[in-house]
Design an enzyme around this catalytic site. Structure first.
Site, mmCIF file in Angstrom:
data_model
loop_
_atom_site.group_PDB
_atom_site.id
_atom_site.type_symbol
_atom_site.label_atom_id
_atom_site.label_comp_id
_atom_site.label_asym_id
_atom_site.label_seq_id
_atom_site.Cartn_x
_atom_site.Cartn_y
_atom_site.Cartn_z
ATOM 1 N N TYR A 150 0.849 6.011 10.098
ATOM 2 C CA TYR A 150 2.120 5.307 9.939
ATOM 3 C C TYR A 150 1.878 3.865 9.492
ATOM 4 O O TYR A 150 2.526 3.380 8.551
ATOM 5 C CB TYR A 150 2.905 5.335 11.248
ATOM 6 C CG TYR A 150 4.285 4.722 11.147
ATOM 7 C CD1 TYR A 150 5.318 5.410 10.512
ATOM 8 C CD2 TYR A 150 4.560 3.466 11.677
ATOM 9 C CE1 TYR A 150 6.588 4.857 10.409
ATOM 10 C CE2 TYR A 150 5.828 2.912 11.578
ATOM 11 C CZ TYR A 150 6.838 3.612 10.943
ATOM 12 O OH TYR A 150 8.089 3.048 10.838
ATOM 13 N N LYS A 154 3.111 2.149 5.836
ATOM 14 C CA LYS A 154 3.967 0.972 5.745
ATOM 15 C C LYS A 154 3.239 -0.193 5.073
ATOM 16 O O LYS A 154 3.862 -1.008 4.373
ATOM 17 C CB LYS A 154 4.474 0.586 7.130
ATOM 18 C CG LYS A 154 5.438 1.619 7.731
ATOM 19 C CD LYS A 154 6.642 1.894 6.825
ATOM 20 C CE LYS A 154 7.670 2.794 7.488
ATOM 21 N NZ LYS A 154 8.845 3.028 6.631
#
Length: 245
Positions: A150, A154
């Site tokens: 994750y 990002k």
């Protein structure tokens, strides 16, 4: 500060829940015509019942070909909110190629495709400019336990934002990201309701609280609006000071 999008057409991905859903409502309130994209038909049905004027599109954005087909006829778009994302938490030593590919497809590749093929090409050809906001995270700039993939997605989205700003700026297209801390969506409240889990994270936030959905939506509206036409390539923290520490 009044913000209006009268006469503008906006596309919001991940529109079925949370930040995306409230962004759709806020854009409508500001006068925009809104195309709402979600992979979950039941979410779109309930959103359409609440906001009958939207144009709903149901597609899994992780599927490149299906996305292109589903969105090819949406027409001109002036404002884009790339909000759709997935978050599967795995310790680094347990990351699987399947989850890696799934996360990058949904969180990065889909944002690139929608911005490039569906929105920015039209903005360029019309010469009208526009604004794109990518919904990123504090996780792009701070390592979080069990968030290896994750955080990586990002971080990639933030750099994609900057390159988009660089290359699309000459066409009067602004591109920015918002980078929230934990957001109190319905799922956020469920996931962070345990004080034992929430305490260590909240202790790192100088304002001592998590973000409400409205906090993130207000930042998105500002960056989409004519109030921010000299801002592009920015990653705007909506984090109560988390990244300042």
């Amino acid at each position: 500060m009044e913000i209006t999008f009268a006469g503008k057409r906006a596309l919001v991905t991940g529109a079925g829940k949370g930040i995306g859903r409230d962004a759709v409502k806020a854009l409508l309130k500001c006068g925009a015509e809104v195309i709402a994209v979600s992979r979950t038909q039941t979410d779109l049905d309930s959103l359409t019942a609440e906001c009958p004027s939207i144009t709903p599109v149901c597609v899994d954005l992780a599927d490149w070909d299906s996305t292109g087909k589903a969105l090819q006829d949406v027409g001109p778009v002036d404002l884009l909110v790339n909000n759709a994302a997935v978050a599967t938490l795995q310790p680094f030593l347990e990351v699987t190629p399947q989850e890696f590919d799934k996360s990058f497809s949904a969180n990065v590749k889909a944002a690139l495709q929608v911005a490039q093929q569906i929105v920015a090409q039209g903005m360029k050809s019309r010469g009208s400019g526009g604004s794109i906001v990518n919904v990123s995270s504090q996780a792009s700039q701070c390592a979080l336990q069990d968030h290896a993939v994750y955080c990586a997605t990002k971080g990639a989205l933030d750099m994609l934002t900057k390159v988009m700003a660089l290359e699309l700026g000459p066409h009067k297209i602004c591109v920015n990201s918002v980078n929230p801390t934990v957001v109190m969506t319905v799922m956020g409240r469920i996931g962070w309701s345990d004080p034992m889990k929430a305490g260590p994270m909240m202790s790192r936030i100088p304002l001592g609280k998590f973000a409400e959905v409205e906090d993130v939506v207000n930042a998105i509206l500002f960056l989409l609006s004519e109030k921010s036409t000299m801002i592009t390539g920015a990653t705007l923290p909506v984090d109560g000071g988390f990244l300042a520490c």
